[in-house]
Design a protein around this motif. Structure first.
Motif, PDB file in Angstrom:
ATOM      1  N   ALA A  85      66.888 100.549 -23.161  1.00  0.00           N
ATOM      2  CA  ALA A  85      66.017  99.611 -22.450  1.00  0.00           C
ATOM      3  C   ALA A  85      66.541  99.375 -21.038  1.00  0.00           C
ATOM      4  CB  ALA A  85      65.926  98.281 -23.208  1.00  0.00           C
ATOM      5  N   ARG A  86      67.856  99.275 -20.892  1.00  0.00           N
ATOM      6  CA  ARG A  86      68.453  99.073 -19.570  1.00  0.00           C
ATOM      7  C   ARG A  86      68.175 100.289 -18.678  1.00  0.00           C
ATOM      8  NH1 ARG A  86      74.107  98.582 -20.378  1.00  0.00           N
ATOM      9  NH2 ARG A  86      73.649  96.659 -21.449  1.00  0.00           N
ATOM     10  N   ILE A  87      68.294 101.487 -19.250  1.00  0.00           N
ATOM     11  CA  ILE A  87      68.018 102.709 -18.485  1.00  0.00           C
ATOM     12  C   ILE A  87      66.557 102.722 -18.032  1.00  0.00           C
ATOM     13  CG2 ILE A  87      67.789 105.222 -18.703  1.00  0.00           C
ATOM     14  CD1 ILE A  87      70.308 105.127 -20.518  1.00  0.00           C
ATOM     15  N   VAL A  88      65.651 102.390 -18.961  1.00  0.00           N
ATOM     16  CA  VAL A  88      64.219 102.361 -18.619  1.00  0.00           C
ATOM     17  C   VAL A  88      63.959 101.307 -17.547  1.00  0.00           C
ATOM     18  CG1 VAL A  88      61.934 101.789 -19.537  1.00  0.00           C
ATOM     19  CG2 VAL A  88      63.444 103.290 -20.830  1.00  0.00           C
ATOM     20  N   GLN A  89      64.581 100.130 -17.686  1.00  0.00           N
ATOM     21  CA  GLN A  89      64.392  99.068 -16.690  1.00  0.00           C
ATOM     22  C   GLN A  89      64.899  99.515 -15.323  1.00  0.00           C
ATOM     23  OE1 GLN A  89      62.858  96.150 -16.870  1.00  0.00           O
ATOM     24  NE2 GLN A  89      62.283  96.483 -18.998  1.00  0.00           N
ATOM     25  N   ASN A  90      66.041 100.189 -15.280  1.00  0.00           N
ATOM     26  CA  ASN A  90      66.580 100.688 -14.009  1.00  0.00           C
ATOM     27  C   ASN A  90      65.648 101.721 -13.397  1.00  0.00           C
ATOM     28  OD1 ASN A  90      68.855  99.065 -13.961  1.00  0.00           O
ATOM     29  ND2 ASN A  90      70.134 100.556 -15.006  1.00  0.00           N
ATOM     30  N   GLN A  91      65.081 102.598 -14.242  1.00  0.00           N
ATOM     31  CA  GLN A  91      64.132 103.593 -13.735  1.00  0.00           C
ATOM     32  C   GLN A  91      62.895 102.907 -13.173  1.00  0.00           C
ATOM     33  OE1 GLN A  91      63.579 106.074 -17.190  1.00  0.00           O
ATOM     34  NE2 GLN A  91      65.286 107.431 -16.671  1.00  0.00           N
ATOM     35  N   ARG A  92      62.399 101.902 -13.900  1.00  0.00           N
ATOM     36  CA  ARG A  92      61.224 101.151 -13.426  1.00  0.00           C
ATOM     37  C   ARG A  92      61.535 100.458 -12.099  1.00  0.00           C
ATOM     38  NH1 ARG A  92      58.891 103.376 -17.134  1.00  0.00           N
ATOM     39  NH2 ARG A  92      58.138 102.503 -19.081  1.00  0.00           N
ATOM     40  N   LEU A  93      62.724  99.893 -12.020  1.00  0.00           N
ATOM     41  CA  LEU A  93      63.116  99.201 -10.801  1.00  0.00           C
ATOM     42  C   LEU A  93      63.195 100.177  -9.629  1.00  0.00           C
ATOM     43  CD1 LEU A  93      63.901  96.421  -9.743  1.00  0.00           C
ATOM     44  CD2 LEU A  93      66.262  96.944 -10.303  1.00  0.00           C
ATOM     45  N   LYS A  94      63.763 101.375  -9.876  1.00  0.00           N
ATOM     46  CA  LYS A  94      63.820 102.393  -8.822  1.00  0.00           C
ATOM     47  C   LYS A  94      62.415 102.799  -8.401  1.00  0.00           C
ATOM     48  CE  LYS A  94      68.282 104.449 -10.011  1.00  0.00           C
ATOM     49  NZ  LYS A  94      68.967 105.637 -10.566  1.00  0.00           N
ATOM     50  N   THR A  95      61.525 102.969  -9.374  1.00  0.00           N
ATOM     51  CA  THR A  95      60.146 103.345  -9.071  1.00  0.00           C
ATOM     52  C   THR A  95      59.463 102.256  -8.254  1.00  0.00           C
ATOM     53  OG1 THR A  95      60.031 104.601 -11.140  1.00  0.00           O
ATOM     54  CG2 THR A  95      57.949 104.049 -10.096  1.00  0.00           C
ATOM     55  N   ILE A  96      59.678 101.000  -8.635  1.00  0.00           N
ATOM     56  CA  ILE A  96      59.095  99.881  -7.887  1.00  0.00           C
ATOM     57  C   ILE A  96      59.635  99.875  -6.462  1.00  0.00           C
ATOM     58  CG2 ILE A  96      59.123  97.352  -7.695  1.00  0.00           C
ATOM     59  CD1 ILE A  96      58.941  97.278 -10.772  1.00  0.00           C
ATOM     60  N   LYS A  97      60.939 100.088  -6.320  1.00  0.00           N
ATOM     61  CA  LYS A  97      61.561 100.096  -4.994  1.00  0.00           C
ATOM     62  C   LYS A  97      60.984 101.221  -4.140  1.00  0.00           C
ATOM     63  CE  LYS A  97      66.058 100.177  -2.715  1.00  0.00           C
ATOM     64  NZ  LYS A  97      67.496 100.335  -2.893  1.00  0.00           N
ATOM     65  N   GLN A  98      60.865 102.436  -4.735  1.00  0.00           N
ATOM     66  CA  GLN A  98      60.295 103.565  -3.991  1.00  0.00           C
ATOM     67  C   GLN A  98      58.853 103.284  -3.593  1.00  0.00           C
ATOM     68  OE1 GLN A  98      60.831 106.814  -6.708  1.00  0.00           O
ATOM     69  NE2 GLN A  98      62.929 107.238  -6.060  1.00  0.00           N
ATOM     70  N   LEU A  99      58.089 102.735  -4.533  1.00  0.00           N
ATOM     71  CA  LEU A  99      56.693 102.421  -4.244  1.00  0.00           C
ATOM     72  C   LEU A  99      56.592 101.373  -3.132  1.00  0.00           C
ATOM     73  CD1 LEU A  99      53.833 103.104  -5.161  1.00  0.00           C
ATOM     74  CD2 LEU A  99      53.984 101.227  -6.797  1.00  0.00           C
ATOM     75  N   TYR A 100      57.470 100.376  -3.183  1.00  0.00           N
ATOM     76  CA  TYR A 100      57.485  99.338  -2.147  1.00  0.00           C
ATOM     77  C   TYR A 100      57.830  99.937  -0.790  1.00  0.00           C
ATOM     78  CZ  TYR A 100      58.969  95.207   0.440  1.00  0.00           C
ATOM     79  OH  TYR A 100      59.115  94.236   1.394  1.00  0.00           O
ATOM     80  N   GLU A 101      58.843 100.826  -0.777  1.00  0.00           N
ATOM     81  CA  GLU A 101      59.232 101.471   0.488  1.00  0.00           C
ATOM     82  C   GLU A 101      58.096 102.341   1.023  1.00  0.00           C
ATOM     83  OE1 GLU A 101      62.886 103.452  -0.482  1.00  0.00           O
ATOM     84  OE2 GLU A 101      64.055 101.588  -0.373  1.00  0.00           O
ATOM     85  N   GLN A 102      57.406 103.063   0.125  1.00  0.00           N
ATOM     86  CA  GLN A 102      56.257 103.863   0.553  1.00  0.00           C
ATOM     87  C   GLN A 102      55.152 102.968   1.099  1.00  0.00           C
ATOM     88  OE1 GLN A 102      55.112 106.154  -2.874  1.00  0.00           O
ATOM     89  NE2 GLN A 102      56.701 107.703  -2.566  1.00  0.00           N
ATOM     90  N   PHE A 103      54.932 101.827   0.428  1.00  0.00           N
ATOM     91  CA  PHE A 103      53.920 100.884   0.882  1.00  0.00           C
ATOM     92  C   PHE A 103      54.256 100.375   2.283  1.00  0.00           C
ATOM     93  CE2 PHE A 103      52.693  96.364   1.236  1.00  0.00           C
ATOM     94  CZ  PHE A 103      51.317  96.508   1.223  1.00  0.00           C
ATOM     95  N   LEU A 104      55.529  99.981   2.480  1.00  0.00           N
ATOM     96  CA  LEU A 104      55.938  99.494   3.799  1.00  0.00           C
ATOM     97  C   LEU A 104      55.767 100.577   4.862  1.00  0.00           C
ATOM     98  CD1 LEU A 104      59.164  97.380   3.145  1.00  0.00           C
ATOM     99  CD2 LEU A 104      56.881  96.569   3.711  1.00  0.00           C
ATOM    100  N   LYS A 105      56.145 101.797   4.539  1.00  0.00           N
ATOM    101  CA  LYS A 105      56.014 102.906   5.471  1.00  0.00           C
ATOM    102  C   LYS A 105      54.542 103.145   5.798  1.00  0.00           C
ATOM    103  CE  LYS A 105      57.308 107.762   6.046  1.00  0.00           C
ATOM    104  NZ  LYS A 105      57.930 108.921   5.402  1.00  0.00           N
ATOM    105  N   SER A 106      53.704 103.141   4.769  1.00  0.00           N
ATOM    106  CA  SER A 106      52.266 103.337   4.982  1.00  0.00           C
ATOM    107  C   SER A 106      51.676 102.210   5.827  1.00  0.00           C
ATOM    108  CB  SER A 106      51.524 103.413   3.647  1.00  0.00           C
ATOM    109  OG  SER A 106      51.937 104.535   2.917  1.00  0.00           O
ATOM    110  N   MET A 107      52.100 100.984   5.555  1.00  0.00           N
ATOM    111  CA  MET A 107      51.619  99.842   6.327  1.00  0.00           C
ATOM    112  C   MET A 107      52.057  99.976   7.787  1.00  0.00           C
ATOM    113  SD  MET A 107      49.700  97.808   4.664  1.00  0.00           S
ATOM    114  CE  MET A 107      49.718  96.315   5.614  1.00  0.00           C
ATOM    115  N   HIS A 108      53.278 100.422   8.000  1.00  0.00           N
ATOM    116  CA  HIS A 108      53.797 100.612   9.345  1.00  0.00           C
ATOM    117  C   HIS A 108      52.974 101.684  10.083  1.00  0.00           C
ATOM    118  CE1 HIS A 108      57.049  99.098  11.751  1.00  0.00           C
ATOM    119  NE2 HIS A 108      57.366 100.304  12.183  1.00  0.00           N
ATOM    120  N   GLU A 109      52.733 102.801   9.396  1.00  0.00           N
ATOM    121  CA  GLU A 109      51.933 103.874   9.996  1.00  0.00           C
ATOM    122  C   GLU A 109      50.515 103.411  10.270  1.00  0.00           C
ATOM    123  OE1 GLU A 109      52.221 107.290   7.423  1.00  0.00           O
ATOM    124  OE2 GLU A 109      54.359 107.553   7.823  1.00  0.00           O
TER     125      GLU A 109
END
Length: 141
Positions: free
Chosen positions: A71-95
């Protein structure tokens, strides 16, 4: 003879008492031995059950531990995915913001050009109408 008979009787009585005591001791030893043996067998069974329960609990604990780790591994993967998605969102918003600024700047530049052209036309029209008026006035005078 009387003494001999008395001694013989006394010896028989003592042997009988001794034999009775010995039989009673043996009987008591056998009874308690059986009770102790039964009790020790129960104790051994209880200990074996306790060991089995301990093993079950240990296995359950290990399974829980594995589940928590997964469960911890899955949560860490989800957190990484959320972080990547957030960074992509910020980049897209900036562009998108840059594109909107470029579009706005382009539109403002085009509007400035059109206004400059319109002012030029108005000025030219005003000048040409002024010449006509001036020309008409020269004819009139």
């Amino acid at each position: 003879m009387y003494t001999k008979a008395s001694l013989k009787t006394s010896n028989q009585k003592i042997e009988h008492v001794w034999k009775t005591q010995q039989d009673q001791r043996q009987k008591m030893n056998d009874e308690y031995s059986q009770q102790f043996q039964a009790l020790f067998q129960q104790w051994e069974d209880d200990m074996q059950k306790a060991e089995e329960q301990e093993e079950k609990v240990t296995n359950m604990f290990r399974q829980q531990q594995k589940l928590f780790q997964q469960a911890r591994i899955v949560q860490n993967q989800r957190l990484k995915t959320i972080k990547q998605l957030y960074e992509q969102f910020l980049k897209s918003m900036h562009e998108l913001e840059k594109n909107n600024e470029n579009l706005l700047t382009g539109a403002q530049n085009e509007l400035k050009k059109e206004m400059a052209m319109l002012q030029k036309r108005i000025l030219m029209d005003t000048v040409s109408q002024g010449q006509i008026i001036c020309c008409d006035m020269t004819h009139c005078s």
